[in-house]
Scaffold this motif. Structure first.
Motif, mmCIF file in Angstrom:
data_model
loop_
_atom_site.group_PDB
_atom_site.id
_atom_site.type_symbol
_atom_site.label_atom_id
_atom_site.label_comp_id
_atom_site.label_asym_id
_atom_site.label_seq_id
_atom_site.Cartn_x
_atom_site.Cartn_y
_atom_site.Cartn_z
ATOM 1 N N PHE A 1 0.802 -1.226 0.000
ATOM 2 C CA PHE A 1 0.000 0.000 0.000
ATOM 3 C C PHE A 1 0.835 1.276 0.000
ATOM 4 N N GLU A 2 2.153 1.132 -0.095
ATOM 5 C CA GLU A 2 3.004 2.319 -0.165
ATOM 6 C C GLU A 2 2.644 3.131 -1.417
ATOM 7 N N GLY A 3 2.477 4.416 -1.246
ATOM 8 C CA GLY A 3 2.116 5.267 -2.371
ATOM 9 C C GLY A 3 0.633 5.333 -2.645
ATOM 10 N N THR A 4 -0.187 4.653 -1.803
ATOM 11 C CA THR A 4 -1.642 4.719 -1.925
ATOM 12 C C THR A 4 -2.192 5.405 -0.676
ATOM 13 N N PRO A 5 -3.481 5.749 -0.680
ATOM 14 C CA PRO A 5 -4.068 6.383 0.508
ATOM 15 C C PRO A 5 -4.263 5.407 1.671
ATOM 16 N N VAL A 6 -4.109 4.100 1.427
ATOM 17 C CA VAL A 6 -4.304 3.095 2.476
ATOM 18 C C VAL A 6 -3.045 2.997 3.330
ATOM 19 N N SER A 7 -3.246 2.883 4.635
ATOM 20 C CA SER A 7 -2.115 2.852 5.560
ATOM 21 C C SER A 7 -2.376 1.854 6.683
ATOM 22 N N LEU A 8 -1.286 1.303 7.249
ATOM 23 C CA LEU A 8 -1.395 0.427 8.414
ATOM 24 C C LEU A 8 -1.143 1.189 9.712
ATOM 25 N N GLU A 9 -1.118 2.513 9.628
ATOM 26 C CA GLU A 9 -0.742 3.339 10.782
ATOM 27 C C GLU A 9 -1.620 3.084 11.996
ATOM 28 N N ASN A 10 -2.921 2.870 11.786
ATOM 29 C CA ASN A 10 -3.846 2.707 12.911
ATOM 30 C C ASN A 10 -4.152 1.253 13.243
ATOM 31 N N VAL A 11 -3.428 0.324 12.651
ATOM 32 C CA VAL A 11 -3.615 -1.099 12.958
ATOM 33 C C VAL A 11 -3.013 -1.400 14.330
ATOM 34 N N ASP A 12 -3.713 -2.183 15.119
ATOM 35 C CA ASP A 12 -3.207 -2.600 16.425
ATOM 36 C C ASP A 12 -2.151 -3.684 16.229
ATOM 37 N N ARG A 13 -0.902 -3.283 16.187
ATOM 38 C CA ARG A 13 0.195 -4.211 15.950
ATOM 39 C C ARG A 13 0.560 -5.028 17.189
ATOM 40 N N SER A 14 0.017 -4.652 18.332
ATOM 41 C CA SER A 14 0.354 -5.371 19.560
ATOM 42 C C SER A 14 -0.476 -6.637 19.739
ATOM 43 N N ALA A 15 -1.560 -6.783 18.963
ATOM 44 C CA ALA A 15 -2.425 -7.957 19.104
ATOM 45 C C ALA A 15 -1.655 -9.233 18.758
#
Length: 254
Positions: free
Chosen positions: A203-217
């Motif tokens: 998704f690099e270069g697109t409006p989609v992002s993993l920024e708000n994904v809960d990576r601690s799960a």
């Protein structure tokens, strides 16, 4: 055929159960895709998942799992699929994103197995999976601009489930029991990094992002290692009835 550690049997069972449900969801997809190409893609993937399941069943039967139980003659709570596949709500973008994240997680766990009983099986399955995953990525990339909100919200919902399926972040080279037992060639922490890195690159270069994904799960204290999820849940009984093929028993020839 050697005897596996109990945790390894449960691990392969969870991969297999996820593939069972993936096959069912792909069959549903084949009737509802937005184009004939998508319908055909779903039908092809469903057929391949069923083939993978049958091969994994044979290995699990050798480890003492009952064949009827494997075929679905059990409670839904005993089906240890990735939780995001329990039900899929929404339209095509949500369906595609849910399937893509679950299918890749199952493949990464299968590909990590390092055991002689699997021989060339994983390599052959990987050839099938390559086309599933490439198809998913191409469709997600093409939809990222047009269906940004749907893909974004679905990633934020499903990735914590798939990370729980992969295993806790705390399971590194010094603490992952499957890695310590020599059943896998990398710990869950490394699989998680590769998995998240794939979608970040996609998704690099697109409006989609993993920024708000809960990576601690998942929370390791709440994580069920056998079911590879938290907070319970299961596929509906109606799905399990369809997977078993109860309605088709009338037509079975003796």
């Amino acid at each position: 055929m050697s005897e596996w550690p109990d945790i390894a049997v449960d691990y392969v069972q969870a991969i297999t159960d996820t593939k069972i449900v993936l096959g069912h969801r792909y069959a549903q997809w084949s009737l509802t895709g937005p184009s004939l190409e998508d319908d055909i893609g779903g039908a092809s993937a469903a057929q391949e998942e069923v083939g993978h399941v049958r091969q994994l069943f044979r290995l699990l039967e050798d480890q003492g799992r009952d064949s009827d139980w494997l075929d679905g003659h059990r409670d839904p709570e005993a089906v240890n699929n990735v939780a995001s596949l329990d039900s899929i709500d929404g339209e095509w973008p949500e369906y595609l994103t849910t399937m893509a994240t679950a299918d890749r997680a199952a493949w990464y766990l299968l590909d990590a197995i390092d055991h002689e009983d699997f021989g060339g099986m994983v390599t052959k399955m990987g050839e099938d999976e390559y086309f599933h995953l490439e198809y998913h990525d191409a469709r997600l990339d093409s939809l990222a601009e047009k269906e940004t909100d749907a893909i974004q919200s679905t990633l934020e919902e499903t990735l914590p489930h798939t990370l729980a399926f992969i295993g806790p972040a705390e399971y590194d080279a010094e603490s992952d029991p499957l890695y310590e037992a020599g059943f896998t060639d990398r710990p869950a922490s490394e699989i998680r990094e590769s998995y998240l890195g794939h979608f970040e690159d996609l998704f690099e270069g697109t409006p989609v992002s993993l920024e708000n994904v809960d990576r601690s799960a998942p929370d390791i204290e709440a994580w069920n290692e056998t079911r590879r999820r938290v907070n319970g849940g299961s596929i509906p009984e109606a799905d399990l009835v369809q997977i078993r093929g109860d309605s088709n028993e009338l037509y079975v020839m003796d």
